[in-house]
Design an enzyme around this catalytic site. Structure first.
Site, short mmCIF file in Angstrom:
data_model
loop_
_atom_site.label_atom_id
_atom_site.label_comp_id
_atom_site.label_asym_id
_atom_site.label_seq_id
_atom_site.Cartn_x
_atom_site.Cartn_y
_atom_site.Cartn_z
N SER A 24 0.79 -1.23 0.00
CA SER A 24 0.00 0.00 0.00
C SER A 24 0.82 1.29 0.00
O SER A 24 0.31 2.34 -0.35
CB SER A 24 -0.97 0.03 1.18
OG SER A 24 -0.28 0.25 2.39
N LYS A 59 0.47 4.72 6.78
CA LYS A 59 -0.12 5.51 5.69
C LYS A 59 0.41 6.94 5.77
O LYS A 59 1.04 7.33 6.74
CB LYS A 59 -1.65 5.54 5.78
CG LYS A 59 -2.33 4.19 5.83
CD LYS A 59 -2.24 3.42 4.55
CE LYS A 59 -2.93 2.06 4.71
NZ LYS A 59 -2.63 1.16 3.65
#
Length: 185
Positions: A52, A93
């Site tokens: 990701s 993230k």
């Protein structure tokens, strides 16, 4: 008299050896305690799992997470953070928007408060699917993975904007593998 001096000297050496050993034991104990304090309260390693955050971070990269920075200030857009996504799983993230800001994506451009943001960490050709405007609630941040087409992040209803108090810390440094060594800020 010479017999007395030799015994005294012999005992002096053993006493000095004992003192030196005790000093080493104390130094090692202090070093171990400091290492544990630093490891659990200040900095912590984190292993990246999944694609990701490509191409900034790779599956298996080890990063150092600064666990104290957000005790002194709030997260800033562009910072890479580790947070508790579930009770048993931490995610890594990038912060995109802060409390009170509205974030959306149109035509492959992420917009915060209606203005396109610069994202030099996104590879050319890495698309960001359109999503409707989301206003970030107080005490939360909006996070996205750098690999936009393969990231479970604040765009998903299951995760949404994340509470600031669930942030473990800021990822500061990739330290392993050595070929990926880099600072993240």
């Amino acid at each position: 008299m010479s017999e007395f001096i030799s015994r005294s000297t012999r005992h002096g050496h053993s006493k000095r050896g004992y003192d030196e050993t005790w000093e080493w034991v104390q130094a090692l104990a202090i070093a171990a305690i400091l290492a544990l304090v630093i490891r659990y309260l200040v900095f912590s390693p984190f292993s990246v799992s999944g694609p990701s955050m490509l191409s900034t971070l790779h599956d298996g990269d080890l990063v150092i997470v600064n666990k104290v920075i957000y005790h002194f200030r709030d997260p800033k857009p562009g910072e890479v953070v580790v947070f508790h996504a579930t009770k048993n799983k931490d995610y890594i993230k990038r912060v995109i928007a802060l409390p009170g800001q509205t974030v959306s994506a149109q035509n492959n451009m992420v917009r915060v408060n209606g203005k396109s943001i610069e994202e030099p960490y996104i590879d050319e050709g890495n698309r960001t699917a359109d999503f409707e405007p989301v206003t970030v609630p107080k005490g939360h941040v909006f996070v996205m993975g750098d690999n936009r087409m393969n990231s479970s992040d604040s765009r998903s209803p299951e995760l949404g904007p994340i509470p600031i108090d669930s942030i473990v810390g800021r990822a500061d440094l990739v330290f392993w593998p050595a070929s990926d060594f880099s600072f993240l800020w």
